[in-house]
Design a protein around this motif. Structure first.
Motif, PDB file in Angstrom:
ATOM      1  N   PRO A 105       4.614   2.228  -3.542  1.00 18.15           N
ATOM      2  CA  PRO A 105       5.677   1.380  -2.565  1.00 18.15           C
ATOM      3  C   PRO A 105       6.592   2.777  -1.999  1.00 18.15           C
ATOM      4  O   PRO A 105       7.037   2.359  -0.626  1.00 18.15           O
ATOM      5  CB  PRO A 105       6.403   0.859  -3.266  1.00 18.15           C
ATOM      6  CG  PRO A 105       6.260   1.091  -4.817  1.00 18.15           C
ATOM      7  CD  PRO A 105       4.926   1.880  -5.003  1.00 18.15           C
ATOM      8  N   SER A 106       6.595   3.894  -2.578  1.00 12.01           N
ATOM      9  CA  SER A 106       7.537   4.986  -1.680  1.00 12.01           C
ATOM     10  C   SER A 106       7.042   5.909  -1.157  1.00 12.01           C
ATOM     11  O   SER A 106       7.762   7.237  -0.643  1.00 12.01           O
ATOM     12  CB  SER A 106       8.868   5.242  -2.801  1.00 12.01           C
ATOM     13  OG  SER A 106       7.851   5.883  -3.886  1.00 12.01           O
ATOM     14  N   LYS A 107       5.558   6.201  -0.972  1.00 13.44           N
ATOM     15  CA  LYS A 107       4.908   7.257  -0.757  1.00 13.44           C
ATOM     16  C   LYS A 107       4.844   7.167   0.986  1.00 13.44           C
ATOM     17  O   LYS A 107       4.990   6.239   1.780  1.00 13.44           O
ATOM     18  CB  LYS A 107       3.482   7.188  -1.245  1.00 13.44           C
ATOM     19  CG  LYS A 107       3.373   7.461  -2.777  1.00 13.44           C
ATOM     20  CD  LYS A 107       3.789   8.750  -3.123  1.00 13.44           C
ATOM     21  CE  LYS A 107       3.761   8.792  -4.833  1.00 13.44           C
ATOM     22  NZ  LYS A 107       4.879   9.540  -5.335  1.00 13.44           N
ATOM     23  N   THR A 108       4.429   8.186   1.472  1.00 13.32           N
ATOM     24  CA  THR A 108       3.930   8.740   3.051  1.00 13.32           C
ATOM     25  C   THR A 108       2.316   8.448   2.690  1.00 13.32           C
ATOM     26  O   THR A 108       1.702   8.748   1.832  1.00 13.32           O
ATOM     27  CB  THR A 108       4.374   9.767   3.509  1.00 13.32           C
ATOM     28  OG1 THR A 108       5.689   9.911   3.767  1.00 13.32           O
ATOM     29  CG2 THR A 108       3.482   9.846   4.876  1.00 13.32           C
ATOM     30  N   TYR A 109       1.664   7.555   3.654  1.00 14.44           N
ATOM     31  CA  TYR A 109       0.367   7.314   3.566  1.00 14.44           C
ATOM     32  C   TYR A 109      -0.270   8.037   4.774  1.00 14.44           C
ATOM     33  O   TYR A 109       0.098   8.138   5.836  1.00 14.44           O
ATOM     34  CB  TYR A 109       0.129   5.693   4.066  1.00 14.44           C
ATOM     35  CG  TYR A 109       0.957   4.646   2.828  1.00 14.44           C
ATOM     36  CD1 TYR A 109       0.997   5.363   1.517  1.00 14.44           C
ATOM     37  CD2 TYR A 109       1.315   3.399   3.353  1.00 14.44           C
ATOM     38  CE1 TYR A 109       1.802   4.230   0.634  1.00 14.44           C
ATOM     39  CE2 TYR A 109       2.155   2.830   2.477  1.00 14.44           C
ATOM     40  CZ  TYR A 109       2.201   3.073   1.081  1.00 14.44           C
ATOM     41  OH  TYR A 109       2.895   2.619   0.265  1.00 14.44           O
ATOM     42  N   LYS A 110      -1.327   8.451   4.406  1.00 15.71           N
ATOM     43  CA  LYS A 110      -2.351   9.312   5.606  1.00 15.71           C
ATOM     44  C   LYS A 110      -3.652   8.842   5.608  1.00 15.71           C
ATOM     45  O   LYS A 110      -4.160   8.392   4.469  1.00 15.71           O
ATOM     46  CB  LYS A 110      -1.944  10.590   4.533  1.00 15.71           C
ATOM     47  CG  LYS A 110      -2.769  11.741   5.331  1.00 15.71           C
ATOM     48  CD  LYS A 110      -2.806  13.282   4.485  1.00 15.71           C
ATOM     49  CE  LYS A 110      -3.459  14.217   5.299  1.00 15.71           C
ATOM     50  NZ  LYS A 110      -4.419  14.846   4.573  1.00 15.71           N
ATOM     51  N   ILE A 111      -4.120   9.276   6.455  1.00 14.12           N
ATOM     52  CA  ILE A 111      -5.574   8.986   6.853  1.00 14.12           C
ATOM     53  C   ILE A 111      -6.184  10.206   7.861  1.00 14.12           C
ATOM     54  O   ILE A 111      -5.289  10.684   8.821  1.00 14.12           O
ATOM     55  CB  ILE A 111      -5.961   7.791   7.374  1.00 14.12           C
ATOM     56  CG1 ILE A 111      -7.581   7.860   7.508  1.00 14.12           C
ATOM     57  CG2 ILE A 111      -5.255   7.616   8.743  1.00 14.12           C
ATOM     58  CD1 ILE A 111      -8.176   6.225   7.907  1.00 14.12           C
ATOM     59  N   ASP A 112      -7.343  10.620   7.427  1.00 18.58           N
ATOM     60  CA  ASP A 112      -7.877  11.710   8.338  1.00 18.58           C
ATOM     61  C   ASP A 112      -9.049  10.949   9.077  1.00 18.58           C
ATOM     62  O   ASP A 112      -9.802  10.367   8.297  1.00 18.58           O
ATOM     63  CB  ASP A 112      -8.556  12.715   7.573  1.00 18.58           C
ATOM     64  CG  ASP A 112      -7.196  13.763   7.026  1.00 18.58           C
ATOM     65  OD1 ASP A 112      -6.265  13.759   7.286  1.00 18.58           O
ATOM     66  OD2 ASP A 112      -7.856  14.588   6.345  1.00 18.58           O
ATOM     67  N   THR A 113      -8.991  10.962  10.419  1.00 18.19           N
ATOM     68  CA  THR A 113      -9.743   9.913  10.993  1.00 18.19           C
ATOM     69  C   THR A 113     -10.436  10.657  12.082  1.00 18.19           C
ATOM     70  O   THR A 113      -9.844  11.770  12.594  1.00 18.19           O
ATOM     71  CB  THR A 113      -9.543   8.659  11.225  1.00 18.19           C
ATOM     72  OG1 THR A 113     -10.418   7.661  11.628  1.00 18.19           O
ATOM     73  CG2 THR A 113      -8.434   8.505  12.220  1.00 18.19           C
ATOM     74  N   SER A 114     -11.061  10.086  13.188  1.00 21.11           N
ATOM     75  CA  SER A 114     -11.454  10.680  14.375  1.00 21.11           C
ATOM     76  C   SER A 114     -10.867  10.088  15.742  1.00 21.11           C
ATOM     77  O   SER A 114     -10.264   8.918  15.309  1.00 21.11           O
ATOM     78  CB  SER A 114     -13.043  10.618  14.679  1.00 21.11           C
ATOM     79  OG  SER A 114     -13.540   9.595  14.970  1.00 21.11           O
ATOM     80  N   GLN A 115     -11.150  10.778  16.760  1.00 18.63           N
ATOM     81  CA  GLN A 115     -10.602  10.181  18.244  1.00 18.63           C
ATOM     82  C   GLN A 115     -11.178   8.747  18.330  1.00 18.63           C
ATOM     83  O   GLN A 115     -10.836   7.893  19.081  1.00 18.63           O
ATOM     84  CB  GLN A 115     -11.087  11.212  19.267  1.00 18.63           C
ATOM     85  CG  GLN A 115     -12.454  11.066  19.738  1.00 18.63           C
ATOM     86  CD  GLN A 115     -13.196  12.281  18.893  1.00 18.63           C
ATOM     87  OE1 GLN A 115     -13.110  12.625  17.876  1.00 18.63           O
ATOM     88  NE2 GLN A 115     -14.217  12.890  19.540  1.00 18.63           N
ATOM     89  N   HIS A 116     -12.336   8.169  17.854  1.00 21.39           N
ATOM     90  CA  HIS A 116     -12.976   7.131  17.854  1.00 21.39           C
ATOM     91  C   HIS A 116     -12.455   5.818  16.930  1.00 21.39           C
ATOM     92  O   HIS A 116     -12.640   4.788  17.501  1.00 21.39           O
ATOM     93  CB  HIS A 116     -14.319   7.281  17.547  1.00 21.39           C
ATOM     94  CG  HIS A 116     -15.422   8.403  18.164  1.00 21.39           C
ATOM     95  ND1 HIS A 116     -15.586   8.340  19.415  1.00 21.39           N
ATOM     96  CD2 HIS A 116     -15.854   9.274  17.504  1.00 21.39           C
ATOM     97  CE1 HIS A 116     -16.086   9.176  19.649  1.00 21.39           C
ATOM     98  NE2 HIS A 116     -16.596   9.891  18.564  1.00 21.39           N
TER      99      HIS A 116
END
Length: 154
Positions: A105-116
């Motif tokens: 609950p206290s983290k920063t969430y991340k995703i690596d994705t593409s322009q699509h």
């Protein structure tokens, strides 16, 4: 439409590889296939899921916690190309974001994705922090996106 999200087991490996291949070359670079196979073999024991529709695996995706950066996030999310634009990705993504909020609950969430798919994740509350041209392969830019745990999706 009867949908169910189940925990990944090796029985789903070929289904997930088929889902990955259905998204080549637009959403994934061919050279990423070996990375994905290795991920399925080594990194799915905790939080990787398959979304089933009428007893068919139509999507998969997981969450992760990176102890080094103290960030959690979404990993290897995808829906079979034949099932795009049916709301399956939205259901799977919301399921995973809710799981992140519950577990970290206290983290920063991340995703690596593409322009699509960056626009899709923006609607869920992620913001782009870095763009790496051809970061995943030729013509597939890497968008590093983050969300603070307190953000609620729209």
């Amino acid at each position: 439409m009867d949908m169910l999200i189940v925990k990944y087991t090796p029985l789903f490996k070929e289904n997930c590889i088929e889902i990955f291949k259905s998204n080549l070359p637009k959403f994934f670079a061919p050279e990423e296939l070996e990375l994905f196979k290795s991920f399925l073999d080594q990194d799915t024991e905790d939080h990787y899921y398959v979304i089933m529709e009428d007893n068919r695996a139509v999507g998969c995706g997981g969450i992760f916690l990176d102890k080094k950066t103290d960030e959690a996030g979404l990993s290897w999310g995808m829906v079979h190309n034949a099932y795009h634009l049916k709301g399956i990705g939205k259901i799977l993504t919301e399921y995973r974001i809710n799981l992140l909020k519950k577990l970290y609950p206290s983290k920063t969430y991340k995703i690596d994705t593409s322009q699509h798919t960056a626009g899709f994740y923006e609607k869920k509350g992620f913001r782009t922090v870095t763009i790496i041209p051809d970061g995943f392969g030729k013509g597939i830019d890497q968008y590093v996106m983050k969300m603070d745990a307190g953000i609620s999706e729209t």
